[in-house]
Design a protein around this motif. Structure first.
Motif, mmCIF file in Angstrom:
data_model
loop_
_atom_site.group_PDB
_atom_site.id
_atom_site.type_symbol
_atom_site.label_atom_id
_atom_site.label_comp_id
_atom_site.label_asym_id
_atom_site.label_seq_id
_atom_site.Cartn_x
_atom_site.Cartn_y
_atom_site.Cartn_z
ATOM 1 N N VAL A 6 0.875 -1.180 0.000
ATOM 2 C CA VAL A 6 0.000 0.000 0.000
ATOM 3 C C VAL A 6 0.908 1.225 0.000
ATOM 4 O O VAL A 6 1.538 1.552 1.008
ATOM 5 C CB VAL A 6 -0.922 0.026 1.237
ATOM 6 C CG1 VAL A 6 -1.978 1.129 1.085
ATOM 7 C CG2 VAL A 6 -1.590 -1.326 1.452
ATOM 8 N N GLU A 7 1.023 1.842 -1.156
ATOM 9 C CA GLU A 7 2.003 2.932 -1.316
ATOM 10 C C GLU A 7 1.496 3.860 -2.417
ATOM 11 O O GLU A 7 1.179 3.410 -3.515
ATOM 12 C CB GLU A 7 3.357 2.313 -1.689
ATOM 13 C CG GLU A 7 4.403 3.270 -2.204
ATOM 14 C CD GLU A 7 4.823 4.297 -1.177
ATOM 15 O OE1 GLU A 7 4.371 5.455 -1.313
ATOM 16 O OE2 GLU A 7 5.578 3.944 -0.251
ATOM 17 N N ASP A 8 1.386 5.157 -2.103
ATOM 18 C CA ASP A 8 0.811 6.074 -3.091
ATOM 19 C C ASP A 8 1.845 6.603 -4.082
ATOM 20 O O ASP A 8 1.480 7.152 -5.116
ATOM 21 C CB ASP A 8 0.085 7.237 -2.410
ATOM 22 C CG ASP A 8 0.999 8.052 -1.528
ATOM 23 O OD1 ASP A 8 1.828 7.446 -0.819
ATOM 24 O OD2 ASP A 8 0.898 9.289 -1.543
ATOM 25 N N GLU A 9 3.123 6.460 -3.768
ATOM 26 C CA GLU A 9 4.115 6.882 -4.763
ATOM 27 C C GLU A 9 4.283 5.725 -5.755
ATOM 28 O O GLU A 9 4.783 4.665 -5.406
ATOM 29 C CB GLU A 9 5.456 7.183 -4.098
ATOM 30 C CG GLU A 9 5.427 8.435 -3.241
ATOM 31 C CD GLU A 9 6.534 8.421 -2.193
ATOM 32 O OE1 GLU A 9 7.665 8.046 -2.547
ATOM 33 O OE2 GLU A 9 6.249 8.756 -1.036
ATOM 34 N N TYR A 10 3.877 5.993 -6.981
ATOM 35 C CA TYR A 10 3.842 4.917 -7.978
ATOM 36 C C TYR A 10 5.209 4.295 -8.222
ATOM 37 O O TYR A 10 5.339 3.091 -8.343
ATOM 38 C CB TYR A 10 3.261 5.442 -9.295
ATOM 39 C CG TYR A 10 1.753 5.481 -9.268
ATOM 40 C CD1 TYR A 10 1.085 6.413 -8.465
ATOM 41 C CD2 TYR A 10 0.984 4.584 -9.996
ATOM 42 C CE1 TYR A 10 -0.302 6.442 -8.407
ATOM 43 C CE2 TYR A 10 -0.397 4.609 -9.951
ATOM 44 C CZ TYR A 10 -1.036 5.528 -9.153
ATOM 45 O OH TYR A 10 -2.400 5.540 -9.091
ATOM 46 N N LYS A 11 6.218 5.151 -8.267
ATOM 47 C CA LYS A 11 7.569 4.630 -8.547
ATOM 48 C C LYS A 11 8.048 3.707 -7.433
ATOM 49 O O LYS A 11 8.594 2.640 -7.677
ATOM 50 C CB LYS A 11 8.561 5.791 -8.694
ATOM 51 C CG LYS A 11 8.707 6.268 -10.110
ATOM 52 C CD LYS A 11 9.916 7.181 -10.234
ATOM 53 C CE LYS A 11 10.071 7.647 -11.674
ATOM 54 N NZ LYS A 11 11.050 8.747 -11.775
ATOM 55 N N THR A 12 7.835 4.157 -6.204
ATOM 56 C CA THR A 12 8.252 3.342 -5.059
ATOM 57 C C THR A 12 7.497 2.021 -5.053
ATOM 58 O O THR A 12 8.090 0.951 -4.854
ATOM 59 C CB THR A 12 7.966 4.094 -3.733
ATOM 60 O OG1 THR A 12 8.556 5.382 -3.819
ATOM 61 C CG2 THR A 12 8.523 3.348 -2.545
ATOM 62 N N ALA A 13 6.184 2.100 -5.286
ATOM 63 C CA ALA A 13 5.358 0.890 -5.279
ATOM 64 C C ALA A 13 5.838 -0.084 -6.356
ATOM 65 O O ALA A 13 5.968 -1.284 -6.103
ATOM 66 C CB ALA A 13 3.891 1.255 -5.495
ATOM 67 N N LEU A 77 6.008 1.607 6.327
ATOM 68 C CA LEU A 77 7.027 2.346 5.584
ATOM 69 C C LEU A 77 6.755 3.817 5.878
ATOM 70 O O LEU A 77 5.674 4.319 5.579
ATOM 71 C CB LEU A 77 6.892 2.100 4.082
ATOM 72 C CG LEU A 77 6.889 0.642 3.647
ATOM 73 C CD1 LEU A 77 6.694 0.548 2.141
ATOM 74 C CD2 LEU A 77 8.181 -0.046 4.062
ATOM 75 N N THR A 78 7.697 4.471 6.487
ATOM 76 C CA THR A 78 7.405 5.840 6.870
ATOM 77 C C THR A 78 8.538 6.794 6.553
ATOM 78 O O THR A 78 9.703 6.445 6.639
ATOM 79 C CB THR A 78 7.056 5.915 8.373
ATOM 80 O OG1 THR A 78 6.889 7.269 8.732
ATOM 81 C CG2 THR A 78 8.128 5.270 9.218
ATOM 82 N N ALA A 79 8.159 7.999 6.180
ATOM 83 C CA ALA A 79 9.161 9.027 5.940
ATOM 84 C C ALA A 79 9.414 9.762 7.258
ATOM 85 O O ALA A 79 10.357 10.505 7.398
ATOM 86 C CB ALA A 79 8.676 9.988 4.880
ATOM 87 N N ARG A 80 8.536 9.538 8.202
ATOM 88 C CA ARG A 80 8.673 10.237 9.471
ATOM 89 C C ARG A 80 9.637 9.470 10.358
ATOM 90 O O ARG A 80 9.449 8.294 10.599
ATOM 91 C CB ARG A 80 7.328 10.305 10.177
ATOM 92 C CG ARG A 80 6.216 10.731 9.270
ATOM 93 C CD ARG A 80 4.931 10.727 10.077
ATOM 94 N NE ARG A 80 3.792 10.911 9.181
ATOM 95 C CZ ARG A 80 2.608 11.329 9.586
ATOM 96 N NH1 ARG A 80 2.429 11.611 10.855
ATOM 97 N NH2 ARG A 80 1.613 11.465 8.738
ATOM 98 N N GLY A 81 10.624 10.169 10.844
ATOM 99 C CA GLY A 81 11.617 9.464 11.642
ATOM 100 C C GLY A 81 11.418 9.652 13.130
ATOM 101 O O GLY A 81 12.166 9.141 13.935
ATOM 102 N N LYS A 100 12.003 5.654 5.314
ATOM 103 C CA LYS A 100 12.439 5.965 3.951
ATOM 104 C C LYS A 100 13.491 7.062 3.982
ATOM 105 O O LYS A 100 13.392 7.956 4.823
ATOM 106 C CB LYS A 100 11.253 6.470 3.129
ATOM 107 C CG LYS A 100 10.159 5.475 2.893
ATOM 108 C CD LYS A 100 9.037 6.211 2.165
ATOM 109 C CE LYS A 100 7.853 5.314 1.935
ATOM 110 N NZ LYS A 100 6.741 6.054 1.346
ATOM 111 N N PRO A 101 14.447 7.061 3.092
ATOM 112 C CA PRO A 101 14.661 6.024 2.087
ATOM 113 C C PRO A 101 15.398 4.834 2.694
ATOM 114 O O PRO A 101 16.160 4.986 3.633
ATOM 115 C CB PRO A 101 15.545 6.728 1.059
ATOM 116 C CG PRO A 101 16.312 7.726 1.853
ATOM 117 C CD PRO A 101 15.429 8.149 2.993
#
Ligand code: CA
Length: 223
Positions: A6-13, A77-81, A100-101
């Motif tokens: 479940v990931e809204d960034e198409y490239k990452t997904a 998967l989180t960008a928040r650290g 991420k990353p």
């Protein structure tokens, strides 16, 4: 082993799906929280990779709702650290999180560790007749011969082996191995299967990959 991404960034997904498929997993991808929740509730997955910041419902809301009915392992998967964010995820019942990353190798290690922990033993060696695929060592043997496959061929073979005995459509194979919907050009699948067969079947008397006319392919031992 089925994994929901479940990931809204198409490239990452797409990158995650590709890497996991090549590592022998079967993946489904959705790009928002609402679809993620729906898939997670209605299908059986061995693991869910769940982004936190999602359109529709955020990852936390999806997890909260999921945990009321299902224990499917979740890797955030989180960008928040921030420490609080991580604690919140774990308190809500996430099994692990990754900031991420991240390197794909780290993701894969976490995925394997969660699947092991959950007692969901991944069959690490798939066998059909004298064909053997070791997912960990990425080694393919036919009898005593070690076969050298490309990453795509390995992904394709792992999929056929996992689903041995099931007829897979070209579209399904295309989605799983290339993460693309190309109903229009499933010729790519035929070409890839032909190349794979040249390595795993052509030199041997007992053929394992079979064409099912008008549908697709099946891998199975036939008498
Ligand atoms: Ca996101």
């Amino acid at each position: 082993m089925r994994i929901l991404i479940v990931e809204d960034e198409y490239k990452t997904a797409a990158y995650l799906a590709k890497g996991l498929t090549e590592s022998g997993y079967v993946t489904d991808v959705v790009h928002n929280g609402t679809d993620g929740e729906h898939q997670a509730q209605t299908q059986d997955y061995d693991l869910i990779l769940l982004d936190v910041n999602l359109p529709g419902k955020d990852g936390w809301a999806v997890l909260e709702s999921l945990r009321q009915s299902k224990p499917t392992p979740v890797l955030f998967l989180t960008a928040r650290g921030g420490v609080e964010d991580r604690v919140k995820g774990l308190e809500l019942g996430a099994d692990d999180y990754l900031i991420k990353p991240f390197a794909f190798s780290e993701l894969l290690a976490r995925v394997r560790s969660i699947l092991r922990r959950g007692g969901v033993r991944q069959a690490e060696v798939l066998r059909v007749s004298d064909l053997e695929v070791d997912l960990h060592k990425r080694r393919v043997m036919r009898g005593d011969n070690r076969l050298d496959l490309t990453a795509k061929e390995f992904g394709l073979l792992s999929l056929l082996m996992r689903k041995s005995g099931e007829v897979l459509s070209r579209t399904f194979i295309a989605e799983q191995v290339w993460d693309m919907n190309f109903d229009s050009d499933t010729n790519v699948v035929d070409v890839a299967v032909r190349r794979l067969r040249a390595k795993i079947d052509d030199p041997y008397a007992n053929k394992l990959v079979h064409n099912v006319r008008g549908v697709g392919y099946v891998l199975e031992a036939r008498p």
